[in-house]
Design a protein around this motif. Structure first.
Motif, PDB file in Angstrom:
ATOM      1  N   LEU A 129       2.245   1.781  -3.495  1.00 28.74           N
ATOM      2  CA  LEU A 129       1.233   2.267  -4.424  1.00 28.74           C
ATOM      3  C   LEU A 129       0.834   3.703  -4.111  1.00 28.74           C
ATOM      4  CD1 LEU A 129      -1.062  -0.865  -4.883  1.00 28.74           C
ATOM      5  CD2 LEU A 129       0.567   0.107  -6.506  1.00 28.74           C
ATOM      6  N   ALA A 171      -1.218  -2.635 -10.925  1.00 31.94           N
ATOM      7  CA  ALA A 171      -1.656  -2.722  -9.535  1.00 31.94           C
ATOM      8  C   ALA A 171      -2.601  -1.583  -9.178  1.00 31.94           C
ATOM      9  CB  ALA A 171      -0.450  -2.724  -8.605  1.00 31.94           C
ATOM     10  N   HIS A 228     -12.697  -1.415  -6.172  1.00 23.43           N
ATOM     11  CA  HIS A 228     -12.835  -0.598  -4.972  1.00 23.43           C
ATOM     12  C   HIS A 228     -14.302  -0.563  -4.546  1.00 23.43           C
ATOM     13  CE1 HIS A 228     -12.668   2.854  -2.263  1.00 23.43           C
ATOM     14  NE2 HIS A 228     -11.353   2.812  -2.339  1.00 23.43           N
ATOM     15  N   ASP A 266       0.828  -1.207   0.000  1.00 17.94           N
ATOM     16  CA  ASP A 266       0.000   0.000   0.000  1.00 17.94           C
ATOM     17  C   ASP A 266       0.865   1.261   0.000  1.00 17.94           C
ATOM     18  OD1 ASP A 266      -2.382  -1.374  -0.072  1.00 17.94           O
ATOM     19  OD2 ASP A 266      -2.713  -1.304   2.097  1.00 17.94           O
ATOM     20  N   ASP A 310      -5.931  -2.562 -10.564  1.00 15.42           N
ATOM     21  CA  ASP A 310      -6.540  -3.574  -9.703  1.00 15.42           C
ATOM     22  C   ASP A 310      -7.087  -2.958  -8.415  1.00 15.42           C
ATOM     23  OD1 ASP A 310      -5.914  -5.568 -11.506  1.00 15.42           O
ATOM     24  OD2 ASP A 310      -4.043  -6.117 -10.502  1.00 15.42           O
ATOM     25  N   ARG A 311      -6.390  -1.969  -7.913  1.00 16.67           N
ATOM     26  CA  ARG A 311      -6.776  -1.335  -6.657  1.00 16.67           C
ATOM     27  C   ARG A 311      -8.133  -0.649  -6.764  1.00 16.67           C
ATOM     28  NH1 ARG A 311      -2.860   3.118  -3.616  1.00 16.67           N
ATOM     29  NH2 ARG A 311      -2.900   2.131  -1.563  1.00 16.67           N
ATOM     30  N   TYR A 312      -8.445  -0.124  -7.952  1.00 14.94           N
ATOM     31  CA  TYR A 312      -9.636   0.704  -8.076  1.00 14.94           C
ATOM     32  C   TYR A 312     -10.798   0.065  -8.827  1.00 14.94           C
ATOM     33  CZ  TYR A 312      -6.978   4.395  -5.929  1.00 14.94           C
ATOM     34  OH  TYR A 312      -6.240   5.117  -5.019  1.00 14.94           O
TER      35      TYR A 312
END
Length: 209
Positions: A24, A68, A76, A21, A71-73
């Motif tokens: 990122l 990444a 979400h 985290d 993928d994170r959002y």
């Protein structure tokens, strides 16, 4: 003994997650501030408080960082829930208000990273699949909502593909980003877009383009 191993494994997993985290977060800040092309991994490492090798071990190089971020959002919580109440709409007007409000809620979290991915794909065409992974689910949701909107108009002649394109024109990343660049608040962006989109949909209902 096994409980100690389980505890240790959990602690390591949590620590790895915090490191990921932090990396990122630093990458997003730097990509957003100075652009994908101008950002170097040592800068990201310094921002995250790690060494460059940790970035490679945890995520990879700059292209993998963009993957990444996508993928994170795309999964979400705000994205998954922003348009969840669309099906409660019983009129076109209600649907459009819910739609624009949901997009605004999502964009308050995701617009900045979305612009990072767009910039990265323009800088490095090899990242276009990452941009597609971000954009395609959004456009597919707008297409489904266009179908729902068409059902509510009870107008069989309404071109749902054109309606989905109108949704994208008013609700896509570019329009909301440009309004932000002009200094418009989120409230102003939502209010203006809701009005213009309602007018555009009314025009389509009145007759084809």
């Amino acid at each position: 003994m096994s409980s100690n191993r389980t505890y240790t494994s959990r602690v390591r997993t949590e620590a790895a997650g915090r490191t990921r985290d932090a990396i990122l977060d630093a990458a997003e800040q730097l990509f957003g501030r100075q652009g994908y092309g101008a950002t170097r991994l040592p800068q990201i490492a310094a921002g995250a408080g790690v060494v460059v090798n940790t970035i490679y071990a945890s995520i990879g190089g700059k292209p993998e960082l963009i993957d990444a971020i996508v993928d994170r959002y795309v999964s979400h919580e705000v994205v998954l829930t922003a348009l969840a109440d669309i099906d409660t709409a019983t009129t076109v007007d209600d649907l459009l208000v819910l739609l624009v409000a949901g997009v605004r809620r999502s964009y308050e979290v995701t617009l900045r990273p979305a612009r990072i991915v767009i910039d990265a794909a323009h800088t490095d065409p090899a990242l276009e699949p990452a941009l597609d992974r971000m954009t395609t689910p959004f456009r597919e949701r707008l297409e489904r909502i266009a179908d729902r909107c068409a059902d509510l108009t009870d107008d069989r002649s309404l071109d749902q593909d054109v309606l989905a394109q109108v949704f994208w024109f008013y609700l896509g990343y570019s329009a909301w980003h440009e309004m932000g660049e002009l200094g418009w608040s989120w409230e102003t962006r939502e209010r203006w877009t809701a009005r213009r989109l309602a007018d555009a949909v009314a025009d389509l209902v009145d007759g084809p383009l």
